[in-house]
Scaffold this active site. Structure first.
Site: not given
Ligand code: ZN
Length: 215
Positions: A75, A96
């Protein structure tokens, strides 16, 4: 990388706290902080429990590797794009975390049902449009959703939070999870949340500025 050791240790500490809180299942999530004119970021695919500052990767704002033996988190475009767009961002935490991610999977942002929404930078927490993980499209969507805010949900994915410090960015990510849980509880109870109006939220933001913290 020796000169980055203090900052590196702080990144590892926050990353391990994030996992300990259950915010990073299956080695998901990543943490970074500005360093020199680029950033230091957690590596790809390494268990957080085993991570040391030497595992972090120094990259520039175009993703070029400056130092480090490992591959940066997949990412990295999410991080570099936010640092380019947001001079106020000194640190970024991507999680998450379960309840915020559940809401993100319904593509629902979080309205101002609680005054602490303002802690996340504005009158709501938006949900970014969906794009595949690790892509520039995801980064672009995140930059748009976090505009004027310190956090956003990422559709069918998770949470992005920024701060002026690592501790601050992590606190924002934690508050997003807390608020998402409360919001889901209201919806699950079949109740209708009452949304604070603009004037209410402006007063809250002024209060945060005045007291330098959440009340
Ligand atoms: Zn992710």
């Amino acid at each position: 990388m020796n000169e980055a050791t203090g900052l590196g240790a702080e990144i590892v500490r926050i990353a391990q706290a994030m996992e300990g809180a259950g915010f990073a299942p299956t080695k998901s999530g990543n943490v970074s902080a500005r360093w020199r004119d680029g950033l230091l970021i957690t590596p790809s695919g390494l268990p957080y429990a085993a991570m040391t500052p030497e595992d972090l990767v120094a990259i520039d704002l175009d993703g070029g590797i400056r130092a480090g033996e490992r591959k940066p988190s997949s990412e990295w475009p999410l991080h570099t794009s936010i640092y380019r767009a947001r001079p106020d961002a000194q640190a970024i935490v991507h999680t998450h975390s379960p309840r915020a991610t559940a809401l993100a999977c319904a593509r629902r942002g979080i309205p101002a049902f609680h005054y602490m929404i303002a802690f996340c930078g504005g009158a709501d927490i938006r949900c970014a449009d969906y794009a595949t993980f690790g892509t520039q499209a995801l980064a672009d969507n995140a930059v748009a959703a976090i505009r004027g805010r310190k956090a956003a949900l990422l559709a069918s994915h998770g949470v992005i939070a920024l701060g002026t410090t690592l501790e601050g960015a992590y606190a924002i990510a934690g508050e997003v999870e807390n608020l998402a849980g409360q919001y889901l509880d209201i919806l699950a109870a079949g109740l209708e949340p009452v949304i604070l109006d603009e004037a209410d939220m402006e007063r809250v933001s002024e209060g945060f500025l005045r007291y330098g913290k959440a009340g």
